[in-house]
Design a protein around this motif. Structure first.
Motif, PDB file in Angstrom:
ATOM      1  N   ARG A   1       4.677  -5.130  -2.496  1.00  0.00           N
ATOM      2  CA  ARG A   1       5.532  -4.340  -3.764  1.00  0.00           C
ATOM      3  C   ARG A   1       4.808  -3.131  -4.002  1.00  0.00           C
ATOM      4  NH1 ARG A   1       8.024  -6.274  -9.524  1.00  0.00           N
ATOM      5  NH2 ARG A   1       9.467  -4.930 -10.068  1.00  0.00           N
ATOM      6  N   LYS A   2       5.860  -2.098  -3.633  1.00  0.00           N
ATOM      7  CA  LYS A   2       5.255  -0.632  -3.400  1.00  0.00           C
ATOM      8  C   LYS A   2       5.529   0.250  -4.932  1.00  0.00           C
ATOM      9  CE  LYS A   2       6.395   1.924   0.157  1.00  0.00           C
ATOM     10  NZ  LYS A   2       7.354   1.683   1.045  1.00  0.00           N
ATOM     11  N   ALA A   3       3.602   0.512  -5.439  1.00  0.00           N
ATOM     12  CA  ALA A   3       3.679   1.910  -6.220  1.00  0.00           C
ATOM     13  C   ALA A   3       3.113   2.974  -6.445  1.00  0.00           C
ATOM     14  CB  ALA A   3       2.766   0.728  -6.926  1.00  0.00           C
ATOM     15  N   TYR A   4       3.849   3.690  -6.731  1.00  0.00           N
ATOM     16  CA  TYR A   4       3.471   4.919  -6.883  1.00  0.00           C
ATOM     17  C   TYR A   4       2.479   6.151  -7.508  1.00  0.00           C
ATOM     18  CZ  TYR A   4       5.591   5.264  -2.569  1.00  0.00           C
ATOM     19  OH  TYR A   4       6.554   5.197  -0.575  1.00  0.00           O
ATOM     20  N   VAL A   5       1.177   6.121  -7.507  1.00  0.00           N
ATOM     21  CA  VAL A   5       0.611   5.958  -9.070  1.00  0.00           C
ATOM     22  C   VAL A   5      -0.047   7.101  -8.568  1.00  0.00           C
ATOM     23  CG1 VAL A   5       0.196   3.941  -9.574  1.00  0.00           C
ATOM     24  CG2 VAL A   5      -1.610   5.097  -8.621  1.00  0.00           C
ATOM     25  N   GLY A   6      -1.098   8.611  -9.680  1.00  0.00           N
ATOM     26  CA  GLY A   6      -1.641   9.174  -9.345  1.00  0.00           C
ATOM     27  C   GLY A   6      -2.537   8.618 -10.145  1.00  0.00           C
ATOM     28  N   GLU A   7      -3.761  10.109  -9.767  1.00  0.00           N
ATOM     29  CA  GLU A   7      -5.118   9.831  -9.605  1.00  0.00           C
ATOM     30  C   GLU A   7      -5.463   9.529 -11.304  1.00  0.00           C
ATOM     31  OE1 GLU A   7      -8.549  13.439 -10.066  1.00  0.00           O
ATOM     32  OE2 GLU A   7      -7.075  13.545  -8.410  1.00  0.00           O
ATOM     33  N   ASP A   8      -7.507   8.280 -11.078  1.00  0.00           N
ATOM     34  CA  ASP A   8      -7.591   8.096 -11.922  1.00  0.00           C
ATOM     35  C   ASP A   8      -6.572   6.574 -13.106  1.00  0.00           C
ATOM     36  OD1 ASP A   8     -10.283   9.067 -12.016  1.00  0.00           O
ATOM     37  OD2 ASP A   8      -9.066  11.082 -13.182  1.00  0.00           O
ATOM     38  N   TYR A   9      -5.514   6.000 -12.413  1.00  0.00           N
ATOM     39  CA  TYR A   9      -3.647   5.440 -12.227  1.00  0.00           C
ATOM     40  C   TYR A   9      -5.231   4.539 -13.070  1.00  0.00           C
ATOM     41  CZ  TYR A   9      -0.546   1.915 -13.169  1.00  0.00           C
ATOM     42  OH  TYR A   9       0.449   1.259 -13.813  1.00  0.00           O
ATOM     43  N   PHE A  10      -5.765   3.544 -12.344  1.00  0.00           N
ATOM     44  CA  PHE A  10      -6.816   2.339 -12.846  1.00  0.00           C
ATOM     45  C   PHE A  10      -7.683   2.519 -13.230  1.00  0.00           C
ATOM     46  CE2 PHE A  10      -5.621   1.733  -8.309  1.00  0.00           C
ATOM     47  CZ  PHE A  10      -4.381   1.240  -8.557  1.00  0.00           C
TER      48      PHE A  10
ATOM     49  N   VAL B   1      -4.898   3.001   0.256  1.00  0.00           N
ATOM     50  CA  VAL B   1      -4.092   2.236  -0.271  1.00  0.00           C
ATOM     51  C   VAL B   1      -4.694   1.346  -1.336  1.00  0.00           C
ATOM     52  CG1 VAL B   1      -1.739   2.422   1.289  1.00  0.00           C
ATOM     53  CG2 VAL B   1      -3.464   0.805   0.993  1.00  0.00           C
ATOM     54  N   VAL B   2      -3.982   1.328  -2.457  1.00  0.00           N
ATOM     55  CA  VAL B   2      -4.907  -0.068  -3.410  1.00  0.00           C
ATOM     56  C   VAL B   2      -4.486  -1.902  -3.169  1.00  0.00           C
ATOM     57  CG1 VAL B   2      -6.287  -1.227  -4.928  1.00  0.00           C
ATOM     58  CG2 VAL B   2      -6.420   1.495  -4.766  1.00  0.00           C
ATOM     59  N   LEU B   3      -4.622  -2.236  -2.579  1.00  0.00           N
ATOM     60  CA  LEU B   3      -4.015  -4.039  -2.859  1.00  0.00           C
ATOM     61  C   LEU B   3      -4.116  -4.458  -4.465  1.00  0.00           C
ATOM     62  CD1 LEU B   3      -4.874  -5.228   0.451  1.00  0.00           C
ATOM     63  CD2 LEU B   3      -2.679  -3.500  -0.058  1.00  0.00           C
ATOM     64  N   ASN B   4      -3.747  -5.397  -4.539  1.00  0.00           N
ATOM     65  CA  ASN B   4      -4.552  -6.399  -5.606  1.00  0.00           C
ATOM     66  C   ASN B   4      -4.327  -7.704  -5.120  1.00  0.00           C
ATOM     67  OD1 ASN B   4      -1.791  -7.827  -5.026  1.00  0.00           O
ATOM     68  ND2 ASN B   4      -0.941  -7.771  -7.025  1.00  0.00           N
ATOM     69  N   ARG B   5      -5.283  -8.034  -5.892  1.00  0.00           N
ATOM     70  CA  ARG B   5      -5.688  -9.563  -5.587  1.00  0.00           C
ATOM     71  C   ARG B   5      -4.705 -10.728  -4.881  1.00  0.00           C
ATOM     72  NH1 ARG B   5     -10.321 -12.993  -9.393  1.00  0.00           N
ATOM     73  NH2 ARG B   5     -10.053 -14.711  -8.170  1.00  0.00           N
TER      74      ARG B   5
ATOM     75  N   GLN C   1       2.945 -10.640  -7.813  1.00  0.00           N
ATOM     76  CA  GLN C   1       3.034 -10.658  -6.598  1.00  0.00           C
ATOM     77  C   GLN C   1       2.038  -9.806  -5.690  1.00  0.00           C
ATOM     78  OE1 GLN C   1       6.602  -9.092  -8.039  1.00  0.00           O
ATOM     79  NE2 GLN C   1       8.007  -9.713  -6.593  1.00  0.00           N
ATOM     80  N   PRO C   2       1.910 -10.277  -4.516  1.00  0.00           N
ATOM     81  CA  PRO C   2       1.208  -8.983  -3.743  1.00  0.00           C
ATOM     82  C   PRO C   2       2.127  -7.624  -4.078  1.00  0.00           C
ATOM     83  CG  PRO C   2       2.458 -10.532  -1.907  1.00  0.00           C
ATOM     84  CD  PRO C   2       3.119 -10.416  -3.377  1.00  0.00           C
ATOM     85  N   LEU C   3       1.032  -6.416  -4.567  1.00  0.00           N
ATOM     86  CA  LEU C   3       1.232  -5.785  -5.083  1.00  0.00           C
ATOM     87  C   LEU C   3      -0.157  -4.020  -3.466  1.00  0.00           C
ATOM     88  CD1 LEU C   3       0.776  -4.971  -8.668  1.00  0.00           C
ATOM     89  CD2 LEU C   3       2.462  -5.335  -7.299  1.00  0.00           C
ATOM     90  N   VAL C   4       1.398  -2.963  -3.309  1.00  0.00           N
ATOM     91  CA  VAL C   4       0.520  -2.109  -3.248  1.00  0.00           C
ATOM     92  C   VAL C   4       0.411  -0.733  -3.377  1.00  0.00           C
ATOM     93  CG1 VAL C   4       1.957  -1.672  -1.457  1.00  0.00           C
ATOM     94  CG2 VAL C   4      -0.815  -0.935  -0.832  1.00  0.00           C
ATOM     95  N   HIS C   5      -1.057   0.099  -4.516  1.00  0.00           N
ATOM     96  CA  HIS C   5      -0.096   1.016  -4.492  1.00  0.00           C
ATOM     97  C   HIS C   5      -1.028   2.032  -3.682  1.00  0.00           C
ATOM     98  CE1 HIS C   5      -1.100  -1.693  -8.189  1.00  0.00           C
ATOM     99  NE2 HIS C   5      -0.689  -0.534  -9.361  1.00  0.00           N
ATOM    100  N   PHE C   6       0.059   3.410  -3.319  1.00  0.00           N
ATOM    101  CA  PHE C   6      -0.243   4.355  -3.145  1.00  0.00           C
ATOM    102  C   PHE C   6      -0.650   5.323  -3.914  1.00  0.00           C
ATOM    103  CE2 PHE C   6       2.199   2.043  -0.881  1.00  0.00           C
ATOM    104  CZ  PHE C   6       2.305   1.949   0.775  1.00  0.00           C
TER     105      PHE C   6
END
Lengths: 789, 221
Positions: free
Chosen positions: A514-523, A547-551, A596-601
């Motif tokens: 599942r794709k998500a688009y985020v900006g800098e410093d989101y996490f 990209v940053v995945l979730n666990r 769900q498995p996530l991917v952050h762009f």
């Protein structure tokens, strides 16, 4: 004679106001709550029934997925003659629409010309014709018409799109029934959509699933017969051609609501509750009526002596029971007219009590009336007409062990229902609390999320300059720890999926992310912890490709660490992305759903206009009020037309639990009701039983029993039945709870105290009810009880 | 001859034994008689009265009422018979508490399907005859015991029965009220109404023309 009967009936009511009131009130409340649930369940079961062609409408699914490829429908219309017509619904586009001073952001649904051939929405203004969906024509909902045009007719009015010189013309207004699966504010043709949003051109291909597809089959066509034709389309067109094994299927639209939307367990539970409540109420009514009728046995004796026949007595008691149950029916109808708006407000439903329109409702009402009148009249009339006149004159109520045994059985059933509902209330509450209190693994309390609402601004460039400026200003605020822009926030992640192929692994190990688009410093701003690797590092040159995945994604892929892993999107040779890090599984959606498995762009702030939807501001603990003040001042400079819409990060997530809070309220209401009604039944039974044991109590007291001993003796009898009800209720509710909890990914435990507490409450209310009567009986002077002899 | 009982037996089975409530009762009653039934508690006085009034069944024997063999009649037929010819007066009056004096008087007429205007005139006559016009809109609870029994008797007489059955009519009254009621019975008897009363009081029995003594379900004189 009728006059005499009615007169006697009315005097009887006056004399026994209490009994009559309890009787009518109980049945009235029972009827009204039954009707509410009846309407709710009926509403759910008649979803989409207003479409004339309902039995021939199908929704096309790709496997279990309800989204389909955009090119599928045109191909089906071309290749499969049984498909008479069809329409896609594409709802990815949103624009600002304005008329006069009214401007809102609208999610425009784009549909094919076949829309009104397939569906039959009732028109409030205009009518269904060919030109409804011509270029720049639109059909809107009544709700939207009211929002933009108020009382004025909407037909022919124009809506400005964004700040451009394009206008949509209203060609029709439709009343979308509340129980329609297809809900929208405005629809227009694909042609219009491409004119407004050039990006829509060529968006449909044989890979992406952006559309909802509905088809109308020729009358009598069986969907199974089309299966091979559907699969041929898959083989010939779906990417990768020849290798795609997607199973297309046609879901009958009449089943769509039950399969995809409605919570069937809830509907079944509600239907059972409805029947249970009306059952309890009817049984009580009959019970009370019988008790009351038996108490009047002397009157019957006198009448018999003076020539009353079985027929006249039957006629009398039927008049009474018809009149009493009619009073209850009227009360029930009055109550539902008063309470339905409250219910609709609480549960966001649009149920209507309209017996003239809803024939099933009218029939049900009359069936209830007839059934209750007949039963509550018939049983006492048997008592009345049977037996010798001499006996009835002696004023001793007829005893019948079988009759009282069945009444105890009814009390047990009532308490089973009450205990199950009470325990259910506790469990639902426990589950809702568990979900809300579960650590979301992000900072929900100190992060303010601002909605950018960029569509409001004519000069987008200027608006985004302002957003940057505000972000910079806020960052320097001493109360602010961090800020970030993002397209997604927890509780609001897009339904955007794609397949990713891990490098160095077999094709079969491809994963849907599942794709998500985020900006800098989101996490950092949300306080989401890293599990492995690092956050996006702006210093690295190829930032865009990281990209940053979730666990969950890491575990599914079998990655032990983030570093060195590469994923290709869409195909094995697709764009490569480097995994830079992995975060903990935070609650990006309600915890009732499986993670769900996530991917952050990451997206570059320079192009904020393409993706930015939210500004996130993390404040120091408990400094949110000060920060909000600063923010409001900053926002002033955005111009007079802009509103500052914000929420705290956990608000959006908690909205996912609203549905369950509603269920909690509903079950709580009905458990209180079931408890009350059961008490009434018990009250009647207790008074009957006390009257019968009057002499026994008198004799015991004369022989030295204390009030306490008598109370214990009388109450023990009833406690026994509640105990039995408890024993039956525990496995029943345990089973129901298990079934219900199945639907949750994160579930609470079914603790023993839930049952214990429910049982104690049931016992307490039962003993209170009985003690009311038994105390009176126990403190009565024994001389009164024994004098009759 | 108004009624005749021949060898009437009535019993119940209790603990495997047959307990006789009435044992071989023979009795003829002529029209115009005033009979007192006496005996200790449990001697079967009330049972006898209920049998005569057809409110209770008997197990053996013959009962003729106005030459109709009651023992062979069906329930419905029997009900018609007593409705037409017998009036009942009870120790505890048995007035309907929810009805006024007037309505209590009217009640038996309703069940005999007497027309509305005739009902009105009958009620008015009766109220007049018993001097209770002033009480017609009162409820039983608002009357003294003697007055209630007066209404009870008026009700029993409203459809001019041939026979009045009175089960201890003065049992719940004080001596003065009781005396008044007994005077009334005497007067009614003189007017031609046949009366059978159950009583404990020797004094009340003297109002009658004949006394029947019962002991353990048997006639003893």
């Amino acid at each position: 004679m009728l006059k005499h009967n009615v007169q006697l009936f009315i005097r009887n009511i006056k004399k026994n106001k209490g009994t009559f009131l309890i009787n009518v009130l109980g049945l009235g409340v029972g009827i009204s709550s039954f009707l509410v649930l009846f309407l709710y369940v009926q509403n759910d079961l008649t979803y989409n029934h207003f479409h004339k062609n309902l039995s021939d409408i199908y929704r096309v699914r790709e496997g279990e997925g309800i989204q389909t490829k955009g090119l599928l429908l045109p191909q089906m219309l071309q290749e499969i003659p049984e498909v008479e017509n069809g329409t896609r619904i594409f709802d990815w586009g949103g624009n600002r629409l304005r008329h006069g001073n009214e401007a809102f952001f609208e999610n425009i649904h784009y549909v094919d010309q076949g829309f009104f051939k397939v569906f039959s929405f009732p028109f409030a203004e205009g009518a269904s014709h060919e030109r409804n969906l011509e270029k720049f024509g639109a059909v809107i909902s009544r709700e939207m018409a009211d929002k933009y045009f108020g009382q004025e007719p909407a037909l022919g009015k124009q809506l400005q799109v964004d700040f451009s010189d394009q206008y949509l013309t209203v060609n029709g207004v439709i009343d979308i029934p509340a129980n329609s699966s297809i809900q929208f504010h405005i629809i227009a043709s694909y042609e219009t959509g491409e004119a407004i949003n050039p990006w829509m051109k060529g968006i449909h291909d044989w890979y992406n699933t952006f559309s909802n597809t509905y088809v109308l089959l020729k009358e009598g066509s069986k969907p199974e017969a089309l299966q091979h034709k559907l699969q041929r389309i898959v083989t010939e067109n779906f990417l990768p051609v020849g290798q795609n094994t997607t199973k297309l299927n046609l879901l009958p639209f009449k089943d769509y609501h039950a399969v995809e939307e409605s919570n069937q367990t809830l509907i079944v539970i509600l239907a059972i509750i409805a029947l249970g409540i009306i059952g309890i109420a009817i049984v009580n009514f009959i019970n009370l009526n019988i008790t009351h009728a038996i108490a009047r046995i002397r009157e019957v004796g006198i009448k018999k002596v003076h020539g009353a026949t079985k027929r006249t007595l039957f006629f009398q008691i039927m008049t009474e029971s018809c009149a009493t149950s009619f009073a209850a029916l009227v009360l029930g109808v009055v109550l539902i007219i008063l309470l339905l708006p409250v219910f609709n407000g609480l549960f966001e439903t649009q149920l209507r009590f309209d017996p003239f329109q809803n024939q099933l409702l009218t029939v049900t009402l009359f069936v209830i009336w007839g059934l209750v009148s007949l039963l509550s009249g018939l049983i006492p009339s048997l008592f009345w007409t049977r037996g010798l006149t001499v006996q009835s004159l002696k004023d001793t109520p007829l005893s019948g062990n079988r009759a009282s045994a069945s009444r105890y059985a009814l009390i047990v059933v009532q308490f089973v229902i009450a205990i199950v509902l009470i325990a259910g209330t506790f469990l639902v509450r426990k589950q809702v609390n568990a979900m809300i209190e579960k650590d979301p693994k992000f900072d929900g309390k100190n992060v303010i999320v601002v909605e950018l609402d960029y569509w409001q601004y004519e000069d987008q460039e200027k608006a985004y300059q302002n957003f940057y400026r505000i972000a910079k200003e806020m960052e320097t605020d001493p109360y602010v720890e961090s800020i970030s822009f993002s397209q997604s926030v927890p509780g609001n992640y897009n339904e955007n999926y794609n397949t990713f192929y891990p490098e160095g692994k077999k094709k079969e190990e491809a994963i849907g992310l599942r794709k998500a688009y985020v900006g800098e410093d989101y996490f950092k701003t949300l306080g989401i912890e890293l599990w492995s690797g690092s956050d996006f590092d702006p210093a690295l040159a190829s930032l865009e490709e990281g990209v940053v995945l979730n666990r969950k994604a890491m575990e599914t892929l079998g990655y032990l660490e983030a570093k060195g892993q590469i994923l290709h999107e869409s195909s094995e040779t697709g764009t490569a992305y480097r995994v830079v890090g992995a975060i903990e599984d935070f609650s990006y959606q309600g915890v009732q759903r499986e993670v769900q498995p996530l991917v952050h762009f990451i997206r570059d702030q320079k192009n904020l206009a393409d993706w930015g939807a939210f500004l996130l501001i993390k404040t120091k603990p408990s400094a949110s009020i000060q920060t909000l003040e600063t923010l409001k001042d900053q926002w002033e400079e955005m111009g007079p037309s802009s509103n500052l819409n914000y929420f705290f990060a956990n608000d959006k997530l908690n909205e996912h639990y609203k549905e369950y809070m509603k269920i909690e309220t509903l079950v709580a209401w009905f458990s209180i009701l079931a408890g009350l009604l059961s008490c009434m039944g018990l009250f009647a039974l207790a008074s009957h039983s006390m009257a019968r044991r009057k002499k026994e109590i008198g004799i015991r007291k004369v022989n030295g029993a204390t009030i306490g001993q008598i109370l214990a003796l009388l109450n023990k009898d009833f406690a026994k039945w509640v105990g039995l009800a408890f024993v039956i209720a525990v496995p029943l509710s345990w089973y129901a709870m298990n079934q219900w909890l199945e639907g949750f990914a994160y579930r609470t435990s079914i603790s023993w105290w839930i049952f214990a507490l429910a049982g104690c409450i049931a016992l307490a209310i039962a003993l209170l009810t009985v003690s009311w009567q038994s105390f009176k009986a126990a403190t009565n002077n024994p001389v009164n009880a024994l004098r009759d002899e | 001859m108004l009624l005749q009982l021949n060898n009437i037996f009535k019993w119940v089975n209790s603990g495997g034994q047959r307990v006789f409530l009435l044992k071989d009762i023979n009795l003829s009653v002529e029209e115009g008689e005033f009979i007192s039934v006496m005996g200790p508690s449990g001697s079967g006085k009330s049972t006898l009265l209920n049998v005569i009034g057809m409110l209770d069944n008997f197990d053996e024997g013959e009962y003729n009422f106005l030459d109709e063999p009651v023992h062979t009649l069906k329930e419905k037929h029997r009900a018609n018979l007593y409705k037409q010819y017998i009036g009942f007066v009870f120790q505890s009056y048995h007035l309907l508490d929810d009805l006024t004096v007037k309505e209590n008087l009217e009640m038996p007429l309703l069940y005999k399907k007497v027309g509305s205007s005739e009902r009105k005139s009958l009620v008015a006559d009766t109220l007049d005859r018993f001097n209770i016009v002033g009480k017609k809109d009162l409820f039983p609870a608002q009357l003294s015991g003697g007055q209630q029994q007066l209404v009870g008797i008026a009700r029993a007489l409203i459809s001019s029965p041939k026979l009045i059955l009175a089960d201890e009519p003065t049992g719940n009254l004080n001596s003065k009220q009781g005396e008044e009621i007994m005077e009334l019975f005497g007067q009614l008897n003189k007017e031609g109404v046949t009366i059978i009363q159950v009583t404990h009081s020797e004094k009340n029995a003297t109002y009658g023309s004949r006394t029947i003594n019962l002991l353990d379900g048997r006639k003893i004189n």
